[in-house]
Design an enzyme around this catalytic site. Sequence first.
Site, PDB file in Angstrom:
ATOM      1  N   GLU A 140      25.382  54.674  44.940  1.00 30.46           N
ATOM      2  CA  GLU A 140      26.349  54.174  43.783  1.00 30.46           C
ATOM      3  C   GLU A 140      25.518  54.119  42.594  1.00 30.46           C
ATOM      4  O   GLU A 140      24.171  54.093  42.693  1.00 30.46           O
ATOM      5  CB  GLU A 140      27.067  52.978  44.153  1.00 30.46           C
ATOM      6  N   HIS A 260      34.459  46.535  35.745  1.00 32.31           N
ATOM      7  CA  HIS A 260      34.187  47.767  36.534  1.00 32.31           C
ATOM      8  C   HIS A 260      34.451  48.941  35.592  1.00 32.31           C
ATOM      9  O   HIS A 260      35.774  49.000  35.216  1.00 32.31           O
ATOM     10  CB  HIS A 260      35.132  47.784  37.733  1.00 32.31           C
ATOM     11  N   ARG A 309      26.451  49.699  35.830  1.00 30.26           N
ATOM     12  CA  ARG A 309      27.927  49.356  35.537  1.00 30.26           C
ATOM     13  C   ARG A 309      28.301  48.903  34.004  1.00 30.26           C
ATOM     14  O   ARG A 309      29.099  49.817  33.598  1.00 30.26           O
ATOM     15  CB  ARG A 309      28.665  48.509  36.504  1.00 30.26           C
ATOM     16  N   HIS A 370      35.977  42.459  36.605  1.00 23.90           N
ATOM     17  CA  HIS A 370      35.611  42.785  38.435  1.00 23.90           C
ATOM     18  C   HIS A 370      34.956  41.809  38.847  1.00 23.90           C
ATOM     19  O   HIS A 370      35.372  41.538  39.871  1.00 23.90           O
ATOM     20  CB  HIS A 370      35.119  44.375  38.138  1.00 23.90           C
ATOM     21  N   ARG A 405      25.304  42.726  37.777  1.00 22.20           N
ATOM     22  CA  ARG A 405      25.180  43.162  39.104  1.00 22.20           C
ATOM     23  C   ARG A 405      25.017  44.598  39.570  1.00 22.20           C
ATOM     24  O   ARG A 405      25.793  45.318  38.810  1.00 22.20           O
ATOM     25  CB  ARG A 405      26.207  42.516  39.992  1.00 22.20           C
TER      26      ARG A 405
END
Length: 630
Positions: A140, A260, A309, A370, A405
């Site tokens: 990811e 997100h 992100r 998110h 994060r």
Amino acid sequence: MTSTGTSTGAGTGTGTGIRLHAPAPGWSVTADVVVVGSGVAGLTTALRCDAAGLRTVVVTKARLDDGSTRWAQGGIAAALGEGDTPEQHLADTLVAGVGLCDEDAVRTLVTEGPDAVRRLIETGAHFDESEEGDLELTREGGHHRRRIAHAGGDATGAEISRALVEAVRARGLRTVENALVLDLLTDAVGRTAGVTLHVMGEGQHDGVGAVHAPAVVLATGGMGQVFSATTNPSVSTGDGVALALRAGAEVSDLEFVQFHPTVLFLGADAEGQQPLVSEAVRGEGAHLVDAHGERFMLGQHELAELAPRDIVAKGITRRMQEQGAEHMYLDARHFGAHMWEHRFPTILAACRAHGIDPVTEPVPVAPAAHYASGGVRTDSRGRTTVPGLYACGEVACTGVHGANRLASNSLLEGLVYAERIAADIADTHEGHEGREGREGRVGHEYGEHSHEEAGHEEGGHDENRLHARVPSPAAPPEKPDHPLLAAEARLAIQRIMTDGAGVLRSADSLETAADRLQRLHTDARDALDENGKTAEPGVDTWEATNLLCVARVLVAAARLREETRGCHWREDRGERDDDNWRRHIVVRLNPDRTLAVHTTDTADFPPTLPTAARDFVRTGGTPTPSPQEQ
């Protein structure tokens, strides 16, 4: 109103005296520890505490299997693959955190993480495996290795939740479902004594009770509902952070709300929980494109669509602004029907339910709120600045996430720090057991509630358990001392926050948001102060009041941080400023309902409790108060 300063001191946890207006508890149970929340953090803590012989009660706002964990699609990150190491995982996490991660906290996460995942598997969680029987790992955003373990293709959270819920039920733990936690109970010197809560009956507002316990673990999840559009379920209203603030705890890094990048776009006016399109889709090769089919992330970062992100969310937002568009597209038509059906069945079903077929057309996506990278400030064992109060999972700020994060670190953080919290509580209770036994005080120190009243009358639980002294809670105020907002204020708060403190912020937008939030706060306070009136106590008004509390703190921190870092994006302060802002913003709630805001001296977290207060927790004595920040 805020006061600012610089300090590395910690509060003594004496509380604010502010409580939600609610009926007096009409029932109570006693336990050694109460865990609030039933996601991966809460249930792991509860299982470990129960295994240590502690009377454990789990309180959850919905049903036991309906927490935020269930919605996690991507997976859980850990150095489990061949050639991967904790050091590589550490490096990726630190890069994503943009200079604000606590390196010791991250090292704890990545070194203890692999074994924690293995213990989760032993508990009963089944992850997807290759034909050879090895874990099937994917990649990811922000990860340079395939280290994401997943289950059911894109249903990892649901599988983890299933396994933990089954384990909790098999052990016969006492659970209180459909219960909104209200406030922390404390004794006369500020030590944790349990929680008050409201069990939500059909149309009833009179289900208030209490769980008396010397240790409380907040695992209440996030606060995404403070924004109009979010991936969070409707129960994510910041209840844990608001409770902690009223109890006198410090919160940190609340300005770092992760949006997100790829949430299914359902229209500009869409509100509430929105379907997530997992980062794992990009990990398997999906491309972000604009309406012309151009891949706009190429050249913006070495990892393109797999950048951290915050970078992807900014890239999408910029292209939307440039083209006057409401959304971008995620193109994975090249996957084919078989891959969509077997690797991403949940996402495929969600898209088709909204009239979009990813097999034949690009998926419209836009950023949405998110994950809260900040939260209630804790140390390496989950201890907050209030003696006896712990926090774990998204509600906590351990220092792991920094300013942004890293994908799939959240489930791992919940696992690792839950185990650490349980170990600390067990150690504390063992100390109490030894002292109470030696001093002959067992019996009258535990109060009048029996072991059975804590919910262990069934399930064959061992009666030879550790029992901690439950301090007597201070009496609640006779009349409301904190105004409740009307239920309709929730929608107003969400729109204020989306307009002024969303993906893109500025001094002007944040000032406007702060003024509008202050007006809501002042109107409610004045009505209470002048004529004693406040909204009727109930789930909707308690949630709206909690949302206003966390919104005010978030905006105060975002206004103070005059730079762009991680998922905090200031269009008027577009550069990262390490000289002035490589530090944390810490906020407390004052007894007069104003906010006390200060910054740490460095990027390191100060201790959560002074030595005297730490001794106080373990000995049951009274600490020497440390000076309070100004």
